[in-house]
Scaffold this motif. Structure first.
Motif, short mmCIF file in Angstrom:
data_model
loop_
_atom_site.label_atom_id
_atom_site.label_comp_id
_atom_site.label_asym_id
_atom_site.label_seq_id
_atom_site.Cartn_x
_atom_site.Cartn_y
_atom_site.Cartn_z
N GLU A 1 1.27 -2.02 -1.60
CA GLU A 1 1.53 -2.24 -0.17
C GLU A 1 1.75 -3.73 0.15
O GLU A 1 2.24 -4.09 1.22
CB GLU A 1 0.38 -1.68 0.69
CG GLU A 1 -0.96 -2.38 0.55
CD GLU A 1 -1.80 -1.90 -0.64
OE1 GLU A 1 -2.97 -2.31 -0.72
OE2 GLU A 1 -1.28 -1.11 -1.47
N LEU A 2 1.39 -4.61 -0.81
CA LEU A 2 1.60 -6.06 -0.61
C LEU A 2 3.04 -6.48 -0.92
O LEU A 2 3.40 -7.63 -0.71
CB LEU A 2 0.66 -6.87 -1.52
CG LEU A 2 -0.84 -6.83 -1.21
CD1 LEU A 2 -1.60 -7.63 -2.25
CD2 LEU A 2 -1.10 -7.39 0.19
N LEU A 3 3.86 -5.55 -1.41
CA LEU A 3 5.19 -5.92 -1.90
C LEU A 3 6.08 -6.58 -0.85
O LEU A 3 6.71 -7.61 -1.13
CB LEU A 3 5.88 -4.69 -2.51
CG LEU A 3 7.15 -4.97 -3.30
CD1 LEU A 3 6.90 -5.98 -4.42
CD2 LEU A 3 7.71 -3.68 -3.87
N PRO A 4 6.18 -6.05 0.39
CA PRO A 4 7.04 -6.73 1.38
C PRO A 4 6.62 -8.19 1.61
O PRO A 4 7.48 -9.08 1.68
CB PRO A 4 6.87 -5.89 2.65
CG PRO A 4 6.52 -4.52 2.14
CD PRO A 4 5.66 -4.77 0.94
N ALA A 5 5.32 -8.44 1.70
CA ALA A 5 4.84 -9.83 1.88
C ALA A 5 5.13 -10.66 0.63
O ALA A 5 5.43 -11.86 0.73
CB ALA A 5 3.35 -9.84 2.19
#
Length: 399
Positions: A271-275
């Motif tokens: 879930e950290l991928l976009p950031a």
């Protein structure tokens, strides 16, 4: 330390391509604005770059130079100024959907993921791959072909044109084949433009749901692109959307393999991928510099930028400015409020940014589980010669 007035020359020297960041530190320490020996100005601090990107007195058009390039054709809309830039950009963006809607690009997210997985399936039996040639390069070309509506049987020819255009843009001036490659690139641009216009004409009154169909069947005469504008816009979508994405994905893989702790964290917390993609755009951006030209004398940080002079905005230096970013030389995928300059800013904010973000998220999301046992075969890798668009020419890894 060498003189500050040679910084641009040193930053663009190919020997410094693997790591230009110490030079950017030197630039920021020399002052927000540094005059160069050739009479140009170099700007390396975040707030000054941002101010100039948003200043209507600053032109993107090379014809605004006091001594413009001889015989230069009208540039693509990325290098035009308002109001012409705004008109053409608005027309070009219409098929993407309204500015604040999910739009065509977001709707393609699933298809982009499928293309990514298909490319990786073709590589699953390989023990070593080149991230650039085998993955980061073919992904955006395939995506843009599908967006424009290029038939799959024509994709190999489309890729040949793209290869020739990209090769001519990334040539060292001292290479013997420079003129030959330039001619090949120009010929490919002409042929590709003609091909895309002819393809669009086939869809007149017979749309097939792609961007070329949308352009050619625009019902409002005031919003229609001319044949020349259509060719230029479609070619621009290929080059702008493609070049940025190849570098973003490749720089991303290189950065993650150099930071195995962060790679492991992203594998555990996808879930950290976009950031993480936003942090990659700050930490190792695909676009390092942009040229601008003052339309009048402009004062910035105590320096007057004279009308008609070349001003180089070092976006990658602004991205490492400690006045804006805490601990800027640290790669931190959880960095809050990451207002980076990875896609530029102001009215010329990168046209292909929404597409590049989705492609990078899909590409890295699919690669990360496979990279946990991967090793770099060459570090630093060989870089492309272009200084403004910086990225590895090859990135060989063992899986």
């Amino acid at each position: 330390m060498a003189a500050a007035d040679t910084l641009l020359e040193r930053i663009t020297d190919y020997a410094n391509r693997p790591d230009p960041y110490p030079l950017y530190t030197e630039l920021r320490e020399a002052g927000p604005v540094v005059r160069q020996a050739d009479g140009s100005y170099l700007v390396g601090t975040y707030h000054e770059i941002t101010a100039l990107l948003h200043d209507p007195r600053i032109s993107a058009d090379p014809r605004s130079l006091a001594t413009p390039p001889e015989g230069a054709p009208k540039p693509p809309f990325l290098r035009l100024d308002d109001p012409e830039h705004h008109r053409l950009r608005s027309l070009a963006m219409r098929p993407f959907g309204p500015p604040h809607s999910a739009g065509r690009i977001d709707a393609m997210r699933g298809q982009i993921t499928e293309i990514t997985e298909e490319l990786l399936r073709n590589l699953q039996d390989h023990t070593a791959i080149d991230i650039v040639d085998d993955f980061a390069y073919p992904l955006p070309v395939t995506v843009i072909c599908r967006l424009l509506g290029v038939p799959q049987e024509d994709e190999p020819q489309f890729r040949q044109w793209s290869d020739a255009i990209v090769a001519s843009a990334d040539l060292r001036p001292d290479e013997e084949s420079s003129a030959e490659r330039d001619r090949a690139g120009e010929q490919a641009l002409i042929e590709l433009g003609q091909y895309l216009v002819n393809l669009a004409e086939q869809r007149r009154n017979d749309p097939t749901g792609d961007m070329l169909s949308t352009y050619i069947n625009e019902p409002d005469p005031a919003m229609r692109l001319t044949r020349e504008e259509l060719a230029q816009t479609a070619v621009l979508l290929l080059i702008a959307g493609h070049e940025t994405t190849v570098n973003l994905i490749t720089n991303g893989v290189l950065t993650l393999l150099r930071h195995p702790d962060q790679l492991d964290r992203l594998r555990r917390e996808p879930e950290l991928l976009p950031a993480a993609v936003e942090e990659l755009l700050r930490y190792e951006p695909p676009v390092h510099m942009r040229q601008r030209i003052p339309l009048a004398d402009v004062d910035i940080a105590g320096t007057t930028l004279p009308k008609g002079t070349s001003v180089v905005l070092a976006l990658a230096s602004g991205n490492r400015d400690p006045q804006q970013f805490h601990d800027p030389d640290r790669f931190d995928p959880t960095r809050p409020d990451n207002q980076h300059l990875g896609f530029g800013g102001g009215v010329h904010l990168c046209y292909g940014a929404p597409l590049a973000r989705i492609e990078a998220q899909a590409a890295l999301g699919a690669l990360i589980p496979r990279l946990t046992s991967a090793t770099l075969l060459q570090d630093p890798p060989p870089y492309r010669h272009a200084a403004m668009l910086r990225g590895p020419r090859h990135l060989p890894i063992r899986l």
